[in-house]
Design an enzyme around this catalytic site. Sequence first.
Site, short mmCIF file in Angstrom:
data_model
loop_
_atom_site.label_atom_id
_atom_site.label_comp_id
_atom_site.label_asym_id
_atom_site.label_seq_id
_atom_site.Cartn_x
_atom_site.Cartn_y
_atom_site.Cartn_z
N HIS A 193 7.14 2.12 19.49
CA HIS A 193 6.05 2.50 18.58
C HIS A 193 6.16 3.97 18.17
CE1 HIS A 193 1.65 1.44 17.36
NE2 HIS A 193 2.23 2.22 16.47
N GLU B 157 1.20 -2.79 24.63
CA GLU B 157 1.98 -1.55 24.65
C GLU B 157 1.50 -0.67 25.80
OE1 GLU B 157 1.58 0.21 20.76
OE2 GLU B 157 2.81 -1.34 19.80
N GLY C 185 0.83 -1.20 0.00
CA GLY C 185 0.00 0.00 0.00
C GLY C 185 0.86 1.24 0.00
N ALA D 92 7.63 4.85 14.90
CA ALA D 92 7.91 4.99 13.46
C ALA D 92 7.08 6.09 12.83
CB ALA D 92 7.66 3.66 12.75
N ARG E 152 1.62 -3.49 12.69
CA ARG E 152 0.92 -3.85 13.91
C ARG E 152 1.36 -5.25 14.32
NH1 ARG E 152 -0.11 0.74 14.31
NH2 ARG E 152 -2.11 1.76 14.75
N ILE F 152 2.54 2.83 2.47
CA ILE F 152 3.82 2.68 3.15
C ILE F 152 4.69 1.66 2.44
CG2 ILE F 152 4.97 2.02 5.30
CD1 ILE F 152 2.47 3.03 6.78
N THR G 227 6.93 -2.55 11.48
CA THR G 227 6.53 -1.21 11.89
C THR G 227 5.03 -1.03 11.66
OG1 THR G 227 7.12 -0.39 9.69
CG2 THR G 227 8.77 -0.15 11.43
#
Length: 340
Positions: free
Chosen positions: A298, A279, A167, A300, A251, A169, A249
Amino acid sequence: MTLIETQQDRTDLPLVAIPSVFDDMIEPLREAFPLLDGIARVRMHTDHTFDTHEFVERCAGAQAVIVINVHISDAMLTELAGHVRVLAFGGTGVASYVNLDLAAKLGVRICNVRHYGDAAVAEFAFALMLEITRRVGALDRQLRDGSWDGAPGLDLNGRTLAIVGLGGIGGTVARIANGFGMHVTAWDSGRGDPARFVTHNVAPVPTLTELFAGADVVSVHMPLTDETHGMITSEHLDAMRPGTIFINTARAEVIASGALEKRLARGDIPAGLDVFDTEPLPADSPLRSMPNLVLTPHVAWRSDGANRNLTRQCVESIASYFTGGDYNAVTPGVAWNTGK
């Protein structure tokens, strides 16, 4: 902590609460507040809290809340639903931060942000790859401790990067990888335009098992949905050859529960992880003691450009809700002008 408020005299307007925020997002948010002029007033706390009771207290009287990197439990959501009609999350994969089905039942609209940090996350994925292959951070610590020994590195040039999810990213990762001289392969859900494989100079691979087996580096870029939850299994992870670098990076929940920890415990593959099942990462997590890992909290998605895009989209989604639109809505919620 200070309190920043807008249009305080307009008590006729609905209230937007921002109960928790990172320092680097305060100014971008303030720059976006004019989008709410005459639509809603704002109350922003200028610190970041993970305390659930305090978070809910800071939302008192608000009809809308902007949520930055805080998990909303079912209990929190149920309590907030007494007065909150819309939650705007500063992230794309909101399914790991709030129960979407429960939100829909409670009539609370959930909004996300989209393509706000494609470059930020892609660049960070390479930061993790480079830390593993060239050990810049470790070498810095080594030198500061008085050693000049150095350490051997690995080239990315000429190696095969396998991308899971092509996609926004993933496509940006592919573009950067081409610049490094890597051979890029990818598996994708098939919902996008097949032409993007050609656009990004990427060789398609039909199955995840084949993708993982042929990779020198695997980088995960799938959103978390009901369909992608647990989609990467132990079988896929076992297909990686010793020495394959694993980067996530996206989930943690797109990987079957416990599968990655079990694979990493064998110690034959290095990994860079920015996301985790729980988290913040618990102090007793076995991942903390594995020497073959680079772990980051977390982050990025956090960059100057991403912050501007993210905060503006959050504010725009709130403005859209109060003016009858559906910008970035993940769940429909109840229309503002109809009441609950």
